[in-house]
Write a protein that holds these residues in place. Structure first.
Motif, PDB file in Angstrom:
ATOM      1  N   PHE A  45     -15.806   1.478 -61.538  1.00 10.35           N
ATOM      2  CA  PHE A  45     -17.096   1.921 -62.071  1.00 10.35           C
ATOM      3  C   PHE A  45     -17.118   3.412 -62.430  1.00 10.35           C
ATOM      4  O   PHE A  45     -18.080   3.892 -62.998  1.00 10.35           O
ATOM      5  CB  PHE A  45     -18.207   1.689 -61.042  1.00 10.35           C
ATOM      6  CG  PHE A  45     -18.367   0.252 -60.638  1.00 10.35           C
ATOM      7  CD1 PHE A  45     -18.604  -0.730 -61.590  1.00 10.35           C
ATOM      8  CD2 PHE A  45     -18.289  -0.113 -59.298  1.00 10.35           C
ATOM      9  CE1 PHE A  45     -18.767  -2.057 -61.215  1.00 10.35           C
ATOM     10  CE2 PHE A  45     -18.452  -1.443 -58.918  1.00 10.35           C
ATOM     11  CZ  PHE A  45     -18.683  -2.411 -59.881  1.00 10.35           C
ATOM     12  N   ARG A  46     -16.091   4.153 -62.024  1.00 14.18           N
ATOM     13  CA  ARG A  46     -16.190   5.606 -62.105  1.00 14.18           C
ATOM     14  C   ARG A  46     -16.372   6.124 -63.530  1.00 14.18           C
ATOM     15  O   ARG A  46     -17.150   7.046 -63.775  1.00 14.18           O
ATOM     16  CB  ARG A  46     -14.990   6.262 -61.413  1.00 14.18           C
ATOM     17  CG  ARG A  46     -15.157   7.749 -61.182  1.00 14.18           C
ATOM     18  CD  ARG A  46     -14.052   8.368 -60.349  1.00 14.18           C
ATOM     19  NE  ARG A  46     -14.210   8.133 -58.922  1.00 14.18           N
ATOM     20  CZ  ARG A  46     -13.518   7.238 -58.216  1.00 14.18           C
ATOM     21  NH1 ARG A  46     -12.583   6.501 -58.800  1.00 14.18           N
ATOM     22  NH2 ARG A  46     -13.723   7.086 -56.929  1.00 14.18           N
ATOM     23  N   GLN A  47     -15.670   5.544 -64.477  1.00 17.35           N
ATOM     24  CA  GLN A  47     -15.796   6.041 -65.861  1.00 17.35           C
ATOM     25  C   GLN A  47     -17.225   5.845 -66.372  1.00 17.35           C
ATOM     26  O   GLN A  47     -17.810   6.739 -66.978  1.00 17.35           O
ATOM     27  CB  GLN A  47     -14.806   5.325 -66.776  1.00 17.35           C
ATOM     28  CG  GLN A  47     -13.365   5.632 -66.395  1.00 17.35           C
ATOM     29  CD  GLN A  47     -12.374   4.947 -67.332  1.00 17.35           C
ATOM     30  OE1 GLN A  47     -12.638   4.759 -68.504  1.00 17.35           O
ATOM     31  NE2 GLN A  47     -11.226   4.593 -66.811  1.00 17.35           N
ATOM     32  N   ALA A  48     -17.758   4.652 -66.123  1.00 16.14           N
ATOM     33  CA  ALA A  48     -19.130   4.378 -66.579  1.00 16.14           C
ATOM     34  C   ALA A  48     -20.114   5.294 -65.859  1.00 16.14           C
ATOM     35  O   ALA A  48     -21.053   5.818 -66.455  1.00 16.14           O
ATOM     36  CB  ALA A  48     -19.479   2.921 -66.323  1.00 16.14           C
ATOM     37  N   TYR A  49     -19.863   5.494 -64.566  1.00 21.87           N
ATOM     38  CA  TYR A  49     -20.737   6.356 -63.760  1.00 21.87           C
ATOM     39  C   TYR A  49     -20.767   7.771 -64.347  1.00 21.87           C
ATOM     40  O   TYR A  49     -21.817   8.374 -64.565  1.00 21.87           O
ATOM     41  CB  TYR A  49     -20.207   6.368 -62.318  1.00 21.87           C
ATOM     42  CG  TYR A  49     -21.084   7.109 -61.336  1.00 21.87           C
ATOM     43  CD1 TYR A  49     -22.005   6.428 -60.542  1.00 21.87           C
ATOM     44  CD2 TYR A  49     -20.990   8.486 -61.193  1.00 21.87           C
ATOM     45  CE1 TYR A  49     -22.807   7.103 -59.635  1.00 21.87           C
ATOM     46  CE2 TYR A  49     -21.795   9.171 -60.301  1.00 21.87           C
ATOM     47  CZ  TYR A  49     -22.696   8.478 -59.511  1.00 21.87           C
ATOM     48  OH  TYR A  49     -23.489   9.153 -58.619  1.00 21.87           O
ATOM     49  N   LEU A  50     -19.572   8.272 -64.615  1.00 24.63           N
ATOM     50  CA  LEU A  50     -19.419   9.627 -65.157  1.00 24.63           C
ATOM     51  C   LEU A  50     -20.142   9.744 -66.498  1.00 24.63           C
ATOM     52  O   LEU A  50     -20.947  10.653 -66.723  1.00 24.63           O
ATOM     53  CB  LEU A  50     -17.918   9.880 -65.307  1.00 24.63           C
ATOM     54  CG  LEU A  50     -17.354  11.239 -65.611  1.00 24.63           C
ATOM     55  CD1 LEU A  50     -17.870  12.281 -64.651  1.00 24.63           C
ATOM     56  CD2 LEU A  50     -15.828  11.171 -65.493  1.00 24.63           C
ATOM     57  N   LEU A  51     -19.855   8.806 -67.353  1.00 22.69           N
ATOM     58  CA  LEU A  51     -20.425   8.854 -68.694  1.00 22.69           C
ATOM     59  C   LEU A  51     -21.954   8.781 -68.649  1.00 22.69           C
ATOM     60  O   LEU A  51     -22.652   9.539 -69.321  1.00 22.69           O
ATOM     61  CB  LEU A  51     -19.860   7.678 -69.498  1.00 22.69           C
ATOM     62  CG  LEU A  51     -20.118   7.684 -70.991  1.00 22.69           C
ATOM     63  CD1 LEU A  51     -19.438   8.869 -71.646  1.00 22.69           C
ATOM     64  CD2 LEU A  51     -19.596   6.391 -71.626  1.00 22.69           C
ATOM     65  N   ARG A  52     -22.455   7.886 -67.844  1.00 25.09           N
ATOM     66  CA  ARG A  52     -23.902   7.671 -67.816  1.00 25.09           C
ATOM     67  C   ARG A  52     -24.639   8.837 -67.161  1.00 25.09           C
ATOM     68  O   ARG A  52     -25.755   9.165 -67.559  1.00 25.09           O
ATOM     69  CB  ARG A  52     -24.219   6.351 -67.107  1.00 25.09           C
ATOM     70  CG  ARG A  52     -23.706   5.155 -67.923  1.00 25.09           C
ATOM     71  CD  ARG A  52     -23.832   3.858 -67.177  1.00 25.09           C
ATOM     72  NE  ARG A  52     -25.225   3.497 -67.005  1.00 25.09           N
ATOM     73  CZ  ARG A  52     -25.629   2.426 -66.322  1.00 25.09           C
ATOM     74  NH1 ARG A  52     -24.739   1.636 -65.743  1.00 25.09           N
ATOM     75  NH2 ARG A  52     -26.909   2.156 -66.213  1.00 25.09           N
ATOM     76  N   HIS A  53     -24.029   9.467 -66.189  1.00 26.63           N
ATOM     77  CA  HIS A  53     -24.683  10.631 -65.581  1.00 26.63           C
ATOM     78  C   HIS A  53     -24.556  11.865 -66.465  1.00 26.63           C
ATOM     79  O   HIS A  53     -25.479  12.668 -66.545  1.00 26.63           O
ATOM     80  CB  HIS A  53     -24.155  10.859 -64.156  1.00 26.63           C
ATOM     81  CG  HIS A  53     -24.671   9.827 -63.189  1.00 26.63           C
ATOM     82  ND1 HIS A  53     -24.132   8.562 -63.105  1.00 26.63           N
ATOM     83  CD2 HIS A  53     -25.711   9.839 -62.317  1.00 26.63           C
ATOM     84  CE1 HIS A  53     -24.810   7.851 -62.201  1.00 26.63           C
ATOM     85  NE2 HIS A  53     -25.769   8.611 -61.713  1.00 26.63           N
ATOM     86  N   LEU A  54     -23.439  11.980 -67.172  1.00 26.70           N
ATOM     87  CA  LEU A  54     -23.318  13.105 -68.119  1.00 26.70           C
ATOM     88  C   LEU A  54     -24.317  12.950 -69.258  1.00 26.70           C
ATOM     89  O   LEU A  54     -24.830  13.933 -69.793  1.00 26.70           O
ATOM     90  CB  LEU A  54     -21.892  13.190 -68.673  1.00 26.70           C
ATOM     91  CG  LEU A  54     -20.889  13.836 -67.726  1.00 26.70           C
ATOM     92  CD1 LEU A  54     -19.470  13.680 -68.274  1.00 26.70           C
ATOM     93  CD2 LEU A  54     -21.205  15.331 -67.516  1.00 26.70           C
ATOM     94  N   ARG A  55     -24.576  11.729 -69.589  1.00 22.24           N
ATOM     95  CA  ARG A  55     -25.571  11.492 -70.630  1.00 22.24           C
ATOM     96  C   ARG A  55     -26.948  12.007 -70.180  1.00 22.24           C
ATOM     97  O   ARG A  55     -27.713  12.538 -70.983  1.00 22.24           O
ATOM     98  CB  ARG A  55     -25.628   9.992 -70.918  1.00 22.24           C
ATOM     99  CG  ARG A  55     -26.231   9.687 -72.254  1.00 22.24           C
ATOM    100  CD  ARG A  55     -26.235   8.205 -72.497  1.00 22.24           C
ATOM    101  NE  ARG A  55     -24.975   7.745 -73.028  1.00 22.24           N
ATOM    102  CZ  ARG A  55     -24.509   6.508 -72.874  1.00 22.24           C
ATOM    103  NH1 ARG A  55     -25.186   5.620 -72.174  1.00 22.24           N
ATOM    104  NH2 ARG A  55     -23.389   6.150 -73.416  1.00 22.24           N
ATOM    105  N   GLU A  56     -27.235  11.859 -68.917  1.00 22.10           N
ATOM    106  CA  GLU A  56     -28.501  12.391 -68.391  1.00 22.10           C
ATOM    107  C   GLU A  56     -28.509  13.922 -68.408  1.00 22.10           C
ATOM    108  O   GLU A  56     -29.536  14.538 -68.621  1.00 22.10           O
ATOM    109  CB  GLU A  56     -28.783  11.870 -66.978  1.00 22.10           C
ATOM    110  CG  GLU A  56     -28.985  10.363 -66.898  1.00 22.10           C
ATOM    111  CD  GLU A  56     -30.062   9.844 -67.862  1.00 22.10           C
ATOM    112  OE1 GLU A  56     -31.011  10.590 -68.187  1.00 22.10           O
ATOM    113  OE2 GLU A  56     -29.938   8.688 -68.315  1.00 22.10           O
ATOM    114  N   SER A  95     -21.630   1.180 -55.339  1.00 23.97           N
ATOM    115  CA  SER A  95     -20.343   1.766 -54.965  1.00 23.97           C
ATOM    116  C   SER A  95     -19.786   1.050 -53.727  1.00 23.97           C
ATOM    117  O   SER A  95     -20.452   0.197 -53.130  1.00 23.97           O
ATOM    118  CB  SER A  95     -20.539   3.247 -54.636  1.00 23.97           C
ATOM    119  OG  SER A  95     -21.156   3.375 -53.371  1.00 23.97           O
ATOM    120  N   ASP A  96     -18.595   1.453 -53.313  1.00 22.48           N
ATOM    121  CA  ASP A  96     -17.997   0.878 -52.095  1.00 22.48           C
ATOM    122  C   ASP A  96     -18.851   1.162 -50.861  1.00 22.48           C
ATOM    123  O   ASP A  96     -18.756   0.462 -49.859  1.00 22.48           O
ATOM    124  CB  ASP A  96     -16.587   1.449 -51.862  1.00 22.48           C
ATOM    125  CG  ASP A  96     -15.615   1.054 -52.973  1.00 22.48           C
ATOM    126  OD1 ASP A  96     -15.936   0.122 -53.745  1.00 22.48           O
ATOM    127  OD2 ASP A  96     -14.544   1.691 -53.085  1.00 22.48           O
TER     128      ASP A  96
END
Ligand code: BGC
Length: 457
Positions: A365-376, A326-327
């Motif tokens: 990166f936010r969309q990928a971050y969201l998707l990948r954590h929701l997957r968890e 992240s930043d």
């Protein structure tokens, strides 16, 4: 599995009072900011002016299809000087809760999110033995005024961050290196939590408003970090990473589960005394987990002390060179989230992800971050964890503590000149994800995979 009896899954976003409201001039952060402690000498000032724009902000939450909103109550507004209560401030929170109700947003209220009334900070804050009693008085006021309409409560936000940040890492006021005070703070935060848990459960008897049927659940928001040795073959780094995880991730959970309290770390934190009121009983209805990233633990005996964490021959970094981050330089580590969620299984208790998000000004990166954590979340749920909600941090850009305003965590960006809010692309993405699920349904792996634009996840 317990999941069939769970209330509808909540899709939410989280904020905290001092980070968005503006002009919280009676708390310790306000005073600390005025000493130039924040990067660039920045001060929270008007923040996002949420105090005046809360209806607009809740409308923005509703526009995303959210069904819940997590916010915190600013103790220093309700009790600006010791024993003097400001009823107009309480009315404001009451309106906020009513507005949530009108918009179909289940409110989750946090009693303490890092800031302390100035008068309490002058008495050494949570390191002082009198603090839990003061906190209990505040919790009781809030329970009586607002309790009937709020089904979800967090007593304290990230107790270990507060204790270590204030007295070891020095990134929170009073920013002193004082291990004994850190250990007392752990003890007093546990005590404050236990008192507030009993008060909220005992004093909220009548339930009102649109969410009166939802069970009353009292928990906390606990930060979890995935500690890993910088060098996987280095025996000391392995041992230290394990010890830090034990203190930072596990000790609080064990304590509120009525087990032996382990707030201590050899050579770092003197063991806090055992709090009898917390033993052999569970003082939570749900576990709230805040998860962002991992922590690489480095053994650095020769580093100069200012490069190290506190006074120890240790270094912590949140990403390796060239690792996607992240930043703020925090690695994106959904696998770490999986490990943290797996730790919660032994409690056999409801779980809310009370914070998860990324500082990402360009929204790359936010969309990928969201998707990948929701997957968890979906993965943990499929493995029997009773996860009842997910709150993205944050609804809108805000004052990011010692860093000031530059880290951008918001689904909505804030223009700090005009205070205009604008949805980022990932806000629409979150809305589409939510819309793709049936109302009240938890993240579904198959639905999530339809959004899978990101091959390397
Ligand atoms: C805190 C938030 C903070 C976020 C990002 C969490 O630890 O609860 O207040 O803004 O992390 O740093």
């Amino acid at each position: 599995m317990k999941t069939s009896t769970s209330p509808p899954f909540l899709w939410g976003a989280a904020t905290s009072s001092h980070q968005i409201e503006g002009h919280n001039r009676h708390n310790d952060w306000w005073a600390w900011e005025s000493t130039g402690a924040i990067d660039g000498g920045v001060r929270s000032g008007a923040a996002t002016d949420h105090w005046n724009r809360f209806r607009e902000d809740l409308g923005l939450a509703r526009d995303l299809g959210l069904t819940s909103y997590r916010f915190s109550i600013e103790w220093s507004r309700l009790e600006p000087s010791e024993g003097k209560w400001d009823s107009a401030a309480m009315d404001w929170y009451s309106e906020l809760i009513d507005e949530c109700g009108r918009l179909g947003l289940v409110p989750m209220a946090t009693l303490h999110h890092f800031t302390l009334p100035g008068w309490l900070a002058e008495q050494n804050g949570f390191s002082h033995e009198g603090a839990p009693k003061r906190f209990a008085a505040y919790a009781s006021r809030v329970a009586r005024s607002l309790g009937s309409r709020v089904p979800l409560w967090c007593t304290v936000n990230e107790p270990l961050v507060l204790a270590t940040g204030s007295y070891l890492g020095r990134f929170m006021p009073p920013a002193q290196y004082d291990p004994k005070a850190a250990s007392q703070t752990c003890y007093n935060l546990l005590k404050s939590h236990v008192l507030a848990y009993d008060i909220l459960k005992g004093e909220i008897s009548k339930r009102e408003g649109p969410f009166r049927e939802r069970p009353l659940e009292v928990g906390f928001a606990h930060n979890m970090l995935h500690f890993v040795p910088e060098r996987h073959y280095h025996p000391l780094e392995i041992v230290v990473a394990r010890a830090l995880s034990g203190l930072y991730n596990d000790a609080w959970l064990a304590a509120v589960n009525g087990e032996k309290q382990r707030f201590g770390l050899l050579g770092v934190l003197p063991l806090a005394p055992q709090l009898a009121q917390a033993r052999r009983r569970r003082t939570f209805d749900f576990i709230g987990v805040n998860y962002y990233t991992k922590a690489y633990v480095q053994w650095r005996p020769r580093a100069k002390s200012k490069e190290r964490a506190a006074e120890l021959p240790l270094g912590i970094s949140f990403a390796r060179r060239r690792e996607t981050a992240s930043d703020l330089g925090w690695a994106i580590d959904p696998a770490g989230f999986r490990h943290m969620l797996a730790k919660l299984r032994r409690f056999n208790a409801p779980v809310y992800v009370t914070e998860n998000g990324i500082a990402d000004a360009n929204d790359q990166f936010r969309q990928a971050y969201l998707l990948r954590h929701l997957r968890e979340v979906a993965h943990a749920k499929a493995n029997g964890l009773d996860i009842r909600g997910y709150y993205h941090w944050s609804l809108l850009d805000n004052f990011e503590w010692i860093k000031g305003f530059w880290p951008r965590f918001g689904l909505y960006s804030v223009d700090y000149e005009t205070l205009a809010r604008t949805a980022r692309k990932s806000a629409y993405f979150y809305r589409e994800l939510i819309d793709a699920h049936a109302p009240g349904a938890p993240p579904d792996p198959e639905i999530l995979s339809e959004f899978d634009l990101f091959t390397q996840s």
